[in-house]
Design a protein around this motif. Structure first.
Motif, PDB file in Angstrom:
ATOM      1  N   CYS A  44       0.611   7.754 -12.263  1.00 59.64           N
ATOM      2  CA  CYS A  44       2.256   8.166 -12.187  1.00 59.64           C
ATOM      3  C   CYS A  44       2.742   8.769 -13.623  1.00 59.64           C
ATOM      4  O   CYS A  44       3.371   9.588 -13.716  1.00 59.64           O
ATOM      5  CB  CYS A  44       2.898   6.960 -11.709  1.00 59.64           C
ATOM      6  SG  CYS A  44       2.479   5.389 -12.755  1.00 59.64           S
ATOM      7  N   ARG A  68      10.495   1.290  -6.791  1.00 64.93           N
ATOM      8  CA  ARG A  68       9.224   1.799  -7.001  1.00 64.93           C
ATOM      9  C   ARG A  68       8.216   0.742  -7.524  1.00 64.93           C
ATOM     10  O   ARG A  68       7.163   0.392  -7.136  1.00 64.93           O
ATOM     11  CB  ARG A  68       8.837   3.047  -7.315  1.00 64.93           C
ATOM     12  CG  ARG A  68       7.397   3.721  -7.230  1.00 64.93           C
ATOM     13  CD  ARG A  68       7.207   5.059  -7.511  1.00 64.93           C
ATOM     14  NE  ARG A  68       5.677   5.390  -7.490  1.00 64.93           N
ATOM     15  CZ  ARG A  68       4.787   5.185  -8.646  1.00 64.93           C
ATOM     16  NH1 ARG A  68       5.231   4.789  -9.855  1.00 64.93           N
ATOM     17  NH2 ARG A  68       3.489   5.253  -8.278  1.00 64.93           N
ATOM     18  N   SER A 111       4.411   3.906 -15.597  1.00 60.72           N
ATOM     19  CA  SER A 111       2.924   3.095 -15.131  1.00 60.72           C
ATOM     20  C   SER A 111       3.299   1.769 -15.908  1.00 60.72           C
ATOM     21  O   SER A 111       2.747   0.802 -15.358  1.00 60.72           O
ATOM     22  CB  SER A 111       1.777   3.659 -15.410  1.00 60.72           C
ATOM     23  OG  SER A 111       1.606   3.952 -16.974  1.00 60.72           O
ATOM     24  N   ASN A 171       2.097  -6.384 -12.346  1.00 62.13           N
ATOM     25  CA  ASN A 171       0.639  -6.805 -11.940  1.00 62.13           C
ATOM     26  C   ASN A 171       0.362  -7.975 -12.788  1.00 62.13           C
ATOM     27  O   ASN A 171      -0.194  -8.939 -12.254  1.00 62.13           O
ATOM     28  CB  ASN A 171      -0.185  -5.530 -12.524  1.00 62.13           C
ATOM     29  CG  ASN A 171      -0.473  -4.606 -11.329  1.00 62.13           C
ATOM     30  OD1 ASN A 171       0.105  -4.762 -10.232  1.00 62.13           O
ATOM     31  ND2 ASN A 171      -1.376  -3.758 -11.498  1.00 62.13           N
ATOM     32  N   CYS A 225       0.313   8.899  -6.627  1.00 63.09           N
ATOM     33  CA  CYS A 225       0.033   7.585  -6.532  1.00 63.09           C
ATOM     34  C   CYS A 225      -0.777   7.292  -5.269  1.00 63.09           C
ATOM     35  O   CYS A 225      -0.242   7.593  -4.173  1.00 63.09           O
ATOM     36  CB  CYS A 225       1.192   6.638  -6.548  1.00 63.09           C
ATOM     37  SG  CYS A 225       0.724   4.862  -6.268  1.00 63.09           S
ATOM     38  N   ARG A 248      -0.022  -4.358  -6.356  1.00 63.11           N
ATOM     39  CA  ARG A 248      -0.532  -3.484  -5.547  1.00 63.11           C
ATOM     40  C   ARG A 248      -1.186  -2.282  -6.304  1.00 63.11           C
ATOM     41  O   ARG A 248      -2.051  -1.582  -5.870  1.00 63.11           O
ATOM     42  CB  ARG A 248       0.303  -2.810  -4.443  1.00 63.11           C
ATOM     43  CG  ARG A 248       0.871  -3.874  -3.368  1.00 63.11           C
ATOM     44  CD  ARG A 248       1.644  -3.243  -2.474  1.00 63.11           C
ATOM     45  NE  ARG A 248       1.180  -2.099  -1.906  1.00 63.11           N
ATOM     46  CZ  ARG A 248       1.408  -0.798  -1.891  1.00 63.11           C
ATOM     47  NH1 ARG A 248       2.533  -0.529  -2.455  1.00 63.11           N
ATOM     48  NH2 ARG A 248       1.049   0.152  -1.148  1.00 63.11           N
ATOM     49  N   CYS A 249      -0.317  -2.148  -7.552  1.00 60.53           N
ATOM     50  CA  CYS A 249      -0.908  -1.010  -8.439  1.00 60.53           C
ATOM     51  C   CYS A 249      -2.016  -1.453  -8.842  1.00 60.53           C
ATOM     52  O   CYS A 249      -2.614  -2.514  -9.484  1.00 60.53           O
ATOM     53  CB  CYS A 249       0.241  -0.974  -9.629  1.00 60.53           C
ATOM     54  SG  CYS A 249      -0.352  -0.014 -10.953  1.00 60.53           S
ATOM     55  N   SER A 307       4.830  -1.199 -13.578  1.00 62.17           N
ATOM     56  CA  SER A 307       3.868  -1.451 -12.742  1.00 62.17           C
ATOM     57  C   SER A 307       2.938  -2.616 -13.317  1.00 62.17           C
ATOM     58  O   SER A 307       2.326  -3.641 -12.724  1.00 62.17           O
ATOM     59  CB  SER A 307       3.051  -0.319 -11.819  1.00 62.17           C
ATOM     60  OG  SER A 307       3.901   0.321 -11.209  1.00 62.17           O
ATOM     61  N   CYS A 320       1.168   4.927  -2.879  1.00 61.10           N
ATOM     62  CA  CYS A 320       2.110   5.402  -2.402  1.00 61.10           C
ATOM     63  C   CYS A 320       2.010   6.222  -1.177  1.00 61.10           C
ATOM     64  O   CYS A 320       2.188   7.560  -1.180  1.00 61.10           O
ATOM     65  CB  CYS A 320       3.135   6.281  -3.311  1.00 61.10           C
ATOM     66  SG  CYS A 320       4.308   5.364  -4.366  1.00 61.10           S
ATOM     67  N   LEU A 362       5.077  -1.730  -5.903  1.00 63.15           N
ATOM     68  CA  LEU A 362       3.802  -1.721  -6.334  1.00 63.15           C
ATOM     69  C   LEU A 362       3.404  -3.014  -6.972  1.00 63.15           C
ATOM     70  O   LEU A 362       2.204  -2.865  -7.498  1.00 63.15           O
ATOM     71  CB  LEU A 362       3.755  -0.486  -7.156  1.00 63.15           C
ATOM     72  CG  LEU A 362       3.754   1.041  -6.533  1.00 63.15           C
ATOM     73  CD1 LEU A 362       4.040   2.113  -7.527  1.00 63.15           C
ATOM     74  CD2 LEU A 362       2.340   1.171  -5.550  1.00 63.15           C
TER      75      LEU A 362
END
Lengths: 264, 335
Positions: free
Chosen positions: A212, A198, A223, A230, A164, A205-206, A226, A167, A202
């Motif tokens: 991933c 995690r 994913s 989002n 990532c 921010r992902c 995330s 990360c 994220l």
């Protein structure tokens, strides 16, 4: 197409190392590094080039070489912008070469990267969107069962974290043992806590590259967590990761006009 | 070594009998697009075709989470409880010859000096029924490390598909004998058969002796750094590897006691060598990558007189950055 651009950038000393993709075995592509112009003809760029190469920008051994050039797909450019908004790279430090229709364009400023991302692009995550809808349609219990089952195969190799671009922490919370926040073991509780942590880190921010999930040796669709978060950040705060080089990140900034009043 | 034959149509019955005798059968099972070792109840749950499972079978003797003991804290006293969970009798069915051979290394590592009681109990309770490979892929390189698609090293029984619905059975150990003797009606006598025509042909990718010699002086070779730029420092290679045996010890403590666990660990991750002071002797990824390869082809040879790579190719298949150990070794020898 890329060859001339890359040779020029390296030749003029605008970059010291170029990160891109090259042919691998079995019809695959893999990351390729060069600081020598004569090797640049090995670069390829097509639909197979999905790995988000922005992950290498902050790798100490690569950073030490000097200025970085990177062959970038949309996710890579987004990751560079998000890294910029989090003060991890400076304007002009990384030059991205991206494809605009059939032309190779040089994105050497954040402004150009922002413009590139703002242009319409075809969505690559249709399948993920479908799967998310499927998961959201489940009852709460079913959803918990779904993730319990998926995460039970996690072996905690941390390929998701390593692959990532966001990360980039030099010390991850899971590597901290005094106090130990997250159980190290890859048992039920350890896996659940790791992936929830995690996903929270994220949220918003992902950049949506899905790296991933691709990196996961046991195919956990990690994913999706995330991506779902989002969507929440977008709905609640109107923020989309990887669109701007400056961003007051929703979950780490406070405004007096915020509708929640728990901090007052 | 006794040799037998078994009809493939008799395998479901063999599974039934093994289950009846209280054994847990671990076999390659399809999950989504890939194949993993998992407990199975019936023969029809075994994946019909697979070159290799994603993860190795090492977890049978070296699980990713092993409870070593529990302890209780009473005032100033700590009471250790060897509350060891009962280890089931396990039959691993359908592992490949490379995986069976990996257990020979694991036994050397865990049992040679200060035998590890947990590993020993699990290994003693495991019987390995290997199936020779009839196909291979470009990640396979067992023939480069002194093994073969029909190697018997480490196995209790080796089955080889010899066509016409028959499996050729090589019985190699007492544990193997026990399985045959408990199910004699399912097996027929057989003369010794040349397995070669029935197994995958795999050309060697490098000369092992040359590698072992060249690697002795490779420590300062600049190729290590160049070749490891792609490495992102995860543990996918080590965790899928049948011979990566490094572990971490962690206590999970509550107020009045806790449990001590042994967990898989990997030299590929930065945290592996960080000292309490913060200093890290392997402070960049190239050093970690180099260490892993050197361990396989030098350190384990120095310490245990064995190459600790069986050529299963898992590290190549799982690597998110497509690091290829074969290419890297070939490159190292050429330079």
């Amino acid at each position: 197409m890329f060859k001339e651009k890359i040779e020029k950038l390296l030749g003029e000393g605008k970059v010291n190392i170029m990160i891109g993709y090259t042919e691998s075995t079995g019809g695959q592509v893999r990351v390729f590094f060069t600081g020598l112009s004569q090797e640049s003809n090995e670069f390829v760029f097509d639909d197979r080039c999905v790995q988000n190469l922005a992950v290498y920008v902050n790798k100490p051994e690569i950073k030490a070489i000097g200025k970085i050039g990177i062959v970038a797909n949309l996710s890579t450019v987004k990751a560079l912008l998000q890294l910029a908004s989090e003060s991890q790279i400076k304007d002009g430090q990384v030059i991205a070469l991206a494809m605009n229709e059939n032309n190779v364009i040089e994105l050497d400023t954040f402004a150009k990267m922002e413009e590139f991302v703002a242009n319409p692009h075809k969505s690559a995550n249709d399948e993920a969107t479908k799967k998310i809808q499927e998961i959201l349609n489940m009852s709460r219990e079913k959803r918990w069962e779904y993730w319990t089952n998926e995460l039970s195969s996690c072996i905690k190799c941390y390929a998701c974290r390593s692959a990532c671009p966001m990360c980039y922490c030099t010390q991850c919370t899971v590597d901290c043992n005094q106090p130990q926040w997250i159980p190290v073991a890859s048992h039920h509780q350890g896996n659940m806590e790791w992936h929830i942590l995690r996903a929270m880190h994220l949220a918003g921010r992902c950049v949506g590259c899905g790296e991933c999930s691709r990196a996961c040796p046991v195919d956990i669709p990690i994913s999706l967590l995330s991506f779902m978060l989002n969507d929440h950040i977008k709905d609640e705060f109107g923020q989309v990761a990887g669109t701007k080089a400056t961003l007051d990140y929703a979950l780490s900034s406070f405004k007096v006009e915020d509708k929640e009043n728990f901090m007052r | 070594m006794a040799t037998k034959k078994i009809k493939i149509t008799n395998l479901p019955k063999l599974f039934e009998d093994l289950k009846k005798s209280g054994k847990t059968i671990i076999a390659p099972k399809q999950k989504g697009a890939k194949v993993y070792f998992a407990p199975v109840e019936h023969f029809d749950q075994v994946a019909p075709s697979y070159i290799q499972t994603v993860l190795s079978a090492k977890s049978v003797a070296f699980p990713r989470v092993e409870e070593l003991f529990r302890y209780e804290i009473k005032e100033k006293e700590i009471i250790q409880k060897d509350n060891y969970t009962k280890i089931p009798e396990i039959v691993i069915f359908g592992l490949r010859p490379c995986d069976a051979a990996s257990f020979e290394y694991m036994k050397e590592f865990f049992l040679k000096e200060n035998p590890d009681v947990h590993f020993k109990k699990r290994m003693d309770n495991a019987t390995l029924i290997t199936v020779s490979c009839s196909e291979s892929d470009e990640s396979c390189f067992c023939t480069s490390v002194g093994l073969s698609p029909s190697s018997t090293k480490g196995s209790d029984i080796v089955l080889t598909n010899i066509g016409n619905g028959n499996m050729y059975v090589e019985v190699l150990t007492e544990k193997g004998d026990n399985i045959i003797n408990a199910n004699t009606s399912l097996f027929e006598e057989s003369e010794t058969i040349d397995k070669e025509p029935f197994v995958a042909k795999l050309t060697s990718r490098f000369d092992l002796n040359t590698v072992l010699e060249k690697i002795q002086t490779s420590y300062d070779n600049p190729e290590w750094q160049k070749n490891s730029y792609a490495c992102i420092g995860c543990g996918a290679c080590a965790f899928s590897c049948p011979t990566c045996s490094c572990f971490d010890i962690q206590d999970e403590q509550r107020e009045n006691g806790g449990v001590r666990l042994r967990l898989w660990d990997t030299c590929g991750q930065q945290l592996f060598t960080v000292h309490a002071s913060g200093h890290n002797p392997r402070h960049v990824q190239s050093q970690r990558w180099k260490h892993r390869i050197l361990h396989k082809f030098k350190y384990s040879v120095d310490n245990l007189d064995m190459v600790s790579c069986v050529g299963c190719g898992r590290c190549i298949r799982v690597c998110p950055a497509d690091m290829n150990i074969i290419e890297q070794i070939v490159n190292l020898v050429e330079v």
